[in-house]
Write an enzyme that holds these catalytic residues in place. Structure first.
Site, short mmCIF file in Angstrom:
data_model
loop_
_atom_site.label_atom_id
_atom_site.label_comp_id
_atom_site.label_asym_id
_atom_site.label_seq_id
_atom_site.Cartn_x
_atom_site.Cartn_y
_atom_site.Cartn_z
N LYS A 142 0.84 -1.21 0.00
CA LYS A 142 0.00 0.00 0.00
C LYS A 142 0.87 1.25 0.00
CE LYS A 142 -3.82 -2.39 2.22
NZ LYS A 142 -4.51 -2.75 3.46
N GLN A 158 -4.11 -1.53 9.77
CA GLN A 158 -4.10 -2.85 9.11
C GLN A 158 -4.71 -3.92 10.02
OE1 GLN A 158 -3.16 -3.48 5.85
NE2 GLN A 158 -3.98 -5.51 6.24
N ASP A 207 -10.80 3.27 4.62
CA ASP A 207 -11.26 1.90 4.42
C ASP A 207 -12.79 1.81 4.41
OD1 ASP A 207 -9.19 0.18 3.92
OD2 ASP A 207 -8.72 -0.20 6.03
#
Ligand code: NAD
Length: 290
Positions: A53, A97, A120
């Site tokens: 990422k 994460q 997200d």
């Protein structure tokens, strides 16, 4: 034979568009969009995902602010970090994460992220905005699914769409997005009766189950579009989706491969989301330059 939907190529298109838009953002606001990444513990797969990422951010001109914490970190310390990132104007997006270590209440951590920085799209406020049809941060994988459907030109208005899987990450939000595009949506899950019949009626099928080759080719409606979100590693090391690809591609009109379908889209949409978040925040902060 189905036409293969090339997720890698489409993801590259999204990244190219984002890189151009990042240039414009820098010119407009005099700062770079910034994504804060938080990695807790030493899970090798998570470390790889975060590295990818960050690398993708760098390629399109998004700054990444990386925080790595040991597995022994307590809830309080993670919560403090999230609050600090919420208040930092250079962190336009915050990505924690998953999975977090078992000792950590992940939901509490995710809910502490400012909804405007929740790239997200997992915060309840953003899930609520999706339900209400309001602007908000949308989850990346469902966004990627919708972009692939748009790319292959499938008419969603009035189409019968079947989503298999009702997770917060994929199934539920993708069902809402399909509904937003005027599809008639059936959301199937582990307790659904006669799943093969449900799938047999689908003009558009989205599979997000997490079981290798769970959807059999003979269940797939001839001429339909099949989007396979599943990523399952077999003992042999091979990656397969949730759909039996070879059989299904003999019946479908369009199908995503695994790997190279939805997977690459998720990171691409994360970059696009970070830019969207940055633009909203900088515009609210009063336009050009701080
Ligand atoms: P999850 O485990 O949270 O949800 C799985 C869903 O499948 C559940 O809602 C469950 O009801 C349903 N299900 C389970 N067994 C079933 C059955 N027998 N019949 C019908 N439905 C059944 O999983 P998730 O996070 O939504 O992920 C699903 C898959 O997608 C996994 O393979 C995951 O690796 C993959 N995934 C890929 C990406 C990507 O970037 N491409 C992103 C997220 C998840």
């Amino acid at each position: 034979m189905a036409e293969i939907i090339d997720g890698k190529a489409e993801a590259q298109r999204v990244k190219d568009e984002t890189a151009v838009a990042v240039e414009k953002f820098r010119a407009d606001f005099g700062v770079a969009p910034g994504l804060a990444t938080v990695l807790v513990g030493d899970d090798a797969a998570s470390a790889t995902y975060v590295r990818n990422k960050r690398r993708s951010c760098a390629k399109v001109g998004i700054e990444s602010l990386h925080h790595e914490l040991p597995a022994s970190t307590g809830q309080g310390e993670i919560m403090r970090l999230v609050r600090e990132l919420n208040s930092r104007s250079d962190a336009h997006g915050i990505l924690v994460q998953l999975p977090l270590p078992d000792s950590i209440d992940s939901r509490e951590v995710l809910n502490a992220i400012s909804p405007d920085k929740d790239v997200d799209g997992l915060h309840p406020v953003n899930q609520g905005r999706l339900l209400a049809g309001e602007d908000g941060m949308r989850p990346c994988t469902p966004l990627g699914v919708m972009r692939l459907l748009e790319r292959c030109g499938v008419e969603l208005k009035g189409a019968r769409a079947v989503v298999v899987g009702r997770s917060l990450l994929v199934g539920k939000p993708v069902a809402m997005m399909l509904l937003e595009q005027h599809a008639t949506v059936t959301l199937c899950h582990s307790r659904t009766r006669d799943l093969a019949d449900e799938i047999g009626r689908a003009d558009v099928l989205v599979a997000a189950v997490g079981i290798p080759e769970f959807v059999k080719g003979e269940w797939v409606r001839p001429g339909s579009t099949v989007i396979d979100v599943g990523i399952n590693r077999l003992d042999s090391g091979k990656l397969v989706g949730d759909v039996a690809f070879a059989e299904a591609s003999e019946r479908a009109a369009f199908i995503t491969p695994v790997p190279g379908g939805v997977g690459p889209m998720t990171v691409a949409m994360l970059l696009a989301n970070t830019l969207t978040a940055a633009r909203r925040q900088e515009s609210n902060a009063g336009g050009g330059g701080r």
